[in-house]
Design a protein around this motif. Structure first.
Motif, PDB file in Angstrom:
ATOM      1  N   GLU A  12       0.820  -1.210   0.000  1.00 54.59           N
ATOM      2  CA  GLU A  12       0.000   0.000   0.000  1.00 54.59           C
ATOM      3  C   GLU A  12       0.856   1.263   0.000  1.00 54.59           C
ATOM      4  O   GLU A  12       0.364   2.354  -0.299  1.00 54.59           O
ATOM      5  CB  GLU A  12      -0.933   0.008   1.214  1.00 54.59           C
ATOM      6  CG  GLU A  12      -1.979  -1.100   1.182  1.00 54.59           C
ATOM      7  CD  GLU A  12      -2.900  -1.048   2.377  1.00 54.59           C
ATOM      8  OE1 GLU A  12      -2.717  -0.159   3.238  1.00 54.59           O
ATOM      9  OE2 GLU A  12      -3.809  -1.889   2.459  1.00 54.59           O
ATOM     10  N   TYR A  13       2.125   1.083   0.311  1.00 55.24           N
ATOM     11  CA  TYR A  13       3.050   2.221   0.404  1.00 55.24           C
ATOM     12  C   TYR A  13       4.007   2.289  -0.780  1.00 55.24           C
ATOM     13  O   TYR A  13       4.404   3.366  -1.212  1.00 55.24           O
ATOM     14  CB  TYR A  13       3.841   2.083   1.707  1.00 55.24           C
ATOM     15  CG  TYR A  13       4.650   3.292   2.104  1.00 55.24           C
ATOM     16  CD1 TYR A  13       4.035   4.495   2.413  1.00 55.24           C
ATOM     17  CD2 TYR A  13       6.035   3.220   2.218  1.00 55.24           C
ATOM     18  CE1 TYR A  13       4.775   5.605   2.804  1.00 55.24           C
ATOM     19  CE2 TYR A  13       6.784   4.313   2.612  1.00 55.24           C
ATOM     20  CZ  TYR A  13       6.150   5.500   2.909  1.00 55.24           C
ATOM     21  OH  TYR A  13       6.889   6.599   3.301  1.00 55.24           O
TER      22      TYR A  13
ATOM     23  N   SER B  40       1.274  -7.388  -6.291  1.00 57.74           N
ATOM     24  CA  SER B  40       0.092  -6.949  -7.039  1.00 57.74           C
ATOM     25  C   SER B  40      -0.255  -7.866  -8.196  1.00 57.74           C
ATOM     26  O   SER B  40      -1.255  -7.634  -8.883  1.00 57.74           O
ATOM     27  CB  SER B  40       0.328  -5.536  -7.592  1.00 57.74           C
ATOM     28  OG  SER B  40       1.346  -5.559  -8.581  1.00 57.74           O
TER      29      SER B  40
END
Length: 285
Positions: A262-263, A270
């Motif tokens: 997420e960072y 992904s």
């Protein structure tokens, strides 16, 4: 600031930085204190936070060939340029194809790969001694390598995935700086940037066997039969040490891209639906 997972919680190697953009967005980026201490460079490694891109590219994406809109990518470059105190036209970008090809960049290369077309290809390493020219390379699990020569005032950035690492991209960069700038390895500073860690990087035997000779710990037994864990951080540190850079002048990341999806963009986390992070560095005027 975003709460990130660090491999070495007790001794952070990278500093988190946060600024607020004109529209109120918080833009976060990472820097190496070791490189800042040289006093001659501005540099950063981008995060996903602070840009304008959407969907899987959210939000600070620098890739224009994975489906994001060009106008979004250029706005993202503009925001990073503000952090560095330059313009997007002062930047010049690699064309990464997992080679160990290195190109020296000069004033005539400003904007190439960013605001104008490249006249080169298959370049994974960039060098310059031109103040104000920003070198840019791209990542989503592979290893960024930063080089600073404070004596001859020269810098380098390189992209080193497993193919670049097995071909010793770090050493290739050191030798290129020796050739082009008269750099001495013992006077260089280097950093191994955010990338996939050993625990997250499972490879097959065909990759693992190519790292024979890199020493204990670089390849270890995997979590599944016939698989192995590959430590690109350790491999690149050993390459830099063997090239002559002192251990005290090498900073090795404590942040894994795959542990922090997420960072930071991670191709593996992904499943390939992602944007690109950027490494940026320039000599101060």
């Amino acid at each position: 600031m975003f709460q990130i997972h660090r491999v070495e919680e007790c001794n952070p190697v990278l500093r988190q930085n946060c600024i607020r953009t004109e529209d109120g967005t918080e833009l976060e980026y990472l820097t190496f204190p070791l490189l800042e201490e040289t006093g001659i460079v501005r540099h950063l490694f981008s995060t996903r936070l602070g840009g304008v891109s959407g969907e899987e590219f959210a939000s600070m994406n620098f890739s224009v060939d994975r489906g994001d809109r060009m106008e979004n990518v250029m706005k993202n470059y503009g925001r990073i340029a503000e952090v560095l105190g330059c313009s997007a036209g002062d930047m010049t970008a690699s064309h990464q194809t997992h080679t160990t090809n290195i190109r020296r960049m000069g004033p005539e290369d400003r904007g190439k790969g960013i605001t104008s077309a490249r006249d080169y290809e298959n370049v994974d390493g960039l060098l310059t001694d031109e103040p104000g020219l920003v070198l840019v390379t791209f990542y989503a699990d592979c290893v960024p390598l930063y080089f600073v020569d404070p004596v001859h005032r020269a810098i380098g950035l390189a992209h080193s995935g497993w193919k670049g690492t097995v071909c010793r991209m770090g050493e290739c960069m050191v030798r290129a700086m020796e050739r082009d700038f008269g750099s001495r390895p013992e006077e260089l500073y280097a950093a191994v940037g955010p990338s996939i860690c050993r625990d997250c990087y499972e490879v097959g035997e065909e990759v693992a066997e190519q790292f024979e000779g890199f020493g204990d710990g670089v390849v270890t037994p995997g979590k599944r039969a016939g698989k192995y864990q590959l430590d690109l951080w350790l491999a690149n540190k050993r390459i830099l040490r063997q090239a002559g850079i002192p251990a005290s002048r090498i900073a090795v990341t404590d942040i894994c891209t795959c542990h922090n999806p997420e960072y930071l963009f991670s191709h593996r986390a992904s499943g390939g639906r992602r944007g690109n992070l950027g490494a940026f560095m320039m000599l101060k005027n």
